[in-house]
Design a protein around this motif. Structure first.
Motif, short mmCIF file in Angstrom:
data_model
loop_
_atom_site.label_atom_id
_atom_site.label_comp_id
_atom_site.label_asym_id
_atom_site.label_seq_id
_atom_site.Cartn_x
_atom_site.Cartn_y
_atom_site.Cartn_z
N GLU A 25 0.84 -1.21 0.00
CA GLU A 25 0.00 0.00 0.00
C GLU A 25 0.87 1.25 0.00
OE1 GLU A 25 -3.39 2.45 0.01
OE2 GLU A 25 -3.35 0.29 -0.28
N THR A 26 1.86 1.28 0.88
CA THR A 26 2.75 2.43 0.94
C THR A 26 3.60 2.54 -0.32
OG1 THR A 26 2.78 2.28 3.34
CG2 THR A 26 4.52 3.59 2.33
N LEU A 27 3.98 1.42 -0.88
CA LEU A 27 4.73 1.42 -2.13
C LEU A 27 3.93 2.12 -3.23
CD1 LEU A 27 7.29 0.41 -3.65
CD2 LEU A 27 5.95 -1.63 -4.24
N PHE A 28 2.68 1.72 -3.39
CA PHE A 28 1.82 2.32 -4.41
C PHE A 28 1.57 3.80 -4.10
CE2 PHE A 28 1.07 -1.82 -6.12
CZ PHE A 28 0.51 -1.65 -7.37
N ARG A 29 1.33 4.12 -2.83
CA ARG A 29 1.07 5.53 -2.48
C ARG A 29 2.31 6.39 -2.74
NH1 ARG A 29 -3.13 6.77 2.02
NH2 ARG A 29 -4.63 5.08 1.68
N SER A 30 3.47 5.84 -2.41
CA SER A 30 4.71 6.58 -2.65
C SER A 30 4.94 6.78 -4.15
CB SER A 30 5.89 5.84 -2.05
OG SER A 30 5.71 5.69 -0.66
N ALA A 53 5.18 0.69 -11.96
CA ALA A 53 4.16 0.51 -10.92
C ALA A 53 2.93 -0.23 -11.42
CB ALA A 53 3.77 1.87 -10.34
N VAL A 54 2.54 -0.01 -12.67
CA VAL A 54 1.32 -0.68 -13.16
C VAL A 54 1.51 -2.19 -13.25
CG1 VAL A 54 0.48 1.38 -14.35
CG2 VAL A 54 1.82 -0.33 -15.62
N GLY A 55 2.74 -2.66 -13.21
CA GLY A 55 3.01 -4.09 -13.26
C GLY A 55 3.21 -4.73 -11.90
N TRP A 56 3.21 -3.93 -10.83
CA TRP A 56 3.42 -4.48 -9.50
C TRP A 56 2.22 -5.31 -9.05
CZ3 TRP A 56 4.95 0.82 -7.04
CH2 TRP A 56 6.26 1.15 -7.40
N PRO A 57 2.46 -6.32 -8.20
CA PRO A 57 1.33 -7.06 -7.61
C PRO A 57 0.45 -6.12 -6.81
CG PRO A 57 3.43 -8.16 -7.15
CD PRO A 57 3.75 -6.83 -7.77
N ARG A 58 -0.85 -6.35 -6.87
CA ARG A 58 -1.80 -5.42 -6.26
C ARG A 58 -2.46 -5.96 -5.00
NH1 ARG A 58 -4.26 -3.70 -12.14
NH2 ARG A 58 -2.24 -3.00 -12.94
N GLN A 59 -2.03 -7.14 -4.56
CA GLN A 59 -2.57 -7.67 -3.32
C GLN A 59 -2.18 -6.74 -2.17
OE1 GLN A 59 -0.53 -9.42 -5.36
NE2 GLN A 59 -1.89 -10.94 -6.25
N ARG A 60 -3.08 -6.59 -1.22
CA ARG A 60 -2.87 -5.76 -0.03
C ARG A 60 -2.78 -4.27 -0.38
NH1 ARG A 60 2.19 -8.49 1.84
NH2 ARG A 60 2.54 -6.49 2.86
N VAL A 61 -3.37 -3.88 -1.51
CA VAL A 61 -3.40 -2.47 -1.90
C VAL A 61 -4.87 -2.10 -2.12
CG1 VAL A 61 -2.58 -0.72 -3.52
CG2 VAL A 61 -1.17 -2.75 -3.06
N THR A 62 -5.29 -0.98 -1.56
CA THR A 62 -6.68 -0.57 -1.71
C THR A 62 -7.01 -0.24 -3.16
OG1 THR A 62 -6.21 1.77 -1.33
CG2 THR A 62 -6.73 0.42 0.63
N ALA A 63 -8.26 -0.41 -3.49
CA ALA A 63 -8.72 -0.11 -4.85
C ALA A 63 -8.49 1.36 -5.18
CB ALA A 63 -10.19 -0.48 -5.01
N GLN A 64 -8.69 2.23 -4.22
CA GLN A 64 -8.48 3.65 -4.48
C GLN A 64 -7.04 3.93 -4.87
OE1 GLN A 64 -10.33 6.62 -2.03
NE2 GLN A 64 -8.51 7.90 -2.08
N THR A 65 -6.10 3.35 -4.14
CA THR A 65 -4.69 3.60 -4.42
C THR A 65 -4.30 3.02 -5.78
OG1 THR A 65 -4.21 3.64 -2.06
CG2 THR A 65 -2.35 3.29 -3.54
N VAL A 66 -4.71 1.79 -6.05
CA VAL A 66 -4.41 1.18 -7.36
C VAL A 66 -5.04 2.02 -8.46
CG1 VAL A 66 -4.85 -0.80 -8.86
CG2 VAL A 66 -4.13 -1.16 -6.49
#
Length: 178
Positions: A25-30, A53-66
């Motif tokens: 989550e923090t990775l995507f937010r950053s 970033a668009v290729g990163w795994p999205r598990q444990r990341v909120t839909a809003q952040t993704v």
């Protein structure tokens, strides 16, 4: 407060810490912070990071952040002249919004449609799509946010069509709500 380089440094540090601590989550937010904000001299870095970033795994990341990462990655691709890539990313955002009903994500598809209408020179259609965008934002319970984005997106087609009063009216409606 004019501390742009310091802010960028903190965002880069957050990205490194999120990677080191396996915090998606923090990775995507950053990544979002670095993709969204940045001086022109960092354009290439922003594009590269968004593509990564668009290729990163999205598990444990909120839909809003993704959704935000995908949306702005699409915006960068469009600015790079990569319309097909942008549209593919925006399609993922649309599917995510339909699946999750997260407000921020759900409002992206109507924004996309209006932006593409402007880019394609379909200005009257863009005005109609923008009116529908406001209606959709109202339905989703976000009248202030909807009108804020409406005012931002309306400027170009209103000016191109010689209708500055449409923008002024929209701004006054937004200001009254905000």
């Amino acid at each position: 407060r004019g501390e742009v380089d310091e802010a960028r440094g903190l965002r880069l540090e957050a990205l490194a810490l999120a990677t080191a601590h396996d915090d998606p989550e923090t990775l995507f937010r950053s990544a979002f912070g670095l993709i969204y904000h940045g001086a022109p001299r960092h354009w290439g870095e922003r594009v590269r990071l968004s593509e990564e970033a668009v290729g990163w795994p999205r598990q444990r990341v909120t839909a809003q952040t993704v959704g935000l990462v995908l949306w702005f990655a699409g915006c960068l691709q469009m600015a790079e002249g990569q319309r097909a890539r942008a549209e593919a990313l925006w399609h993922q955002v649309e599917e995510l919004g339909e699946r999750t009903h997260v407000l921020t994500v759900a409002l992206c598809a109507p924004q996309r449609d209006a932006r593409l209408a402007v880019i394609d020179g379909r200005l009257e259609a863009a005005l109609e799509l923008l009116r529908k965008f406001v209606t959709r934002a109202d339905e989703l319970g976000a009248p202030v946010r909807g009108r804020q984005l409406y005012v931002f997106m309306l400027l170009a087609p209103a000016l191109y069509l010689g209708q500055p009063e449409a923008w002024l009216t929209a701004y006054e409606e937004y200001a009254a709500l905000a």
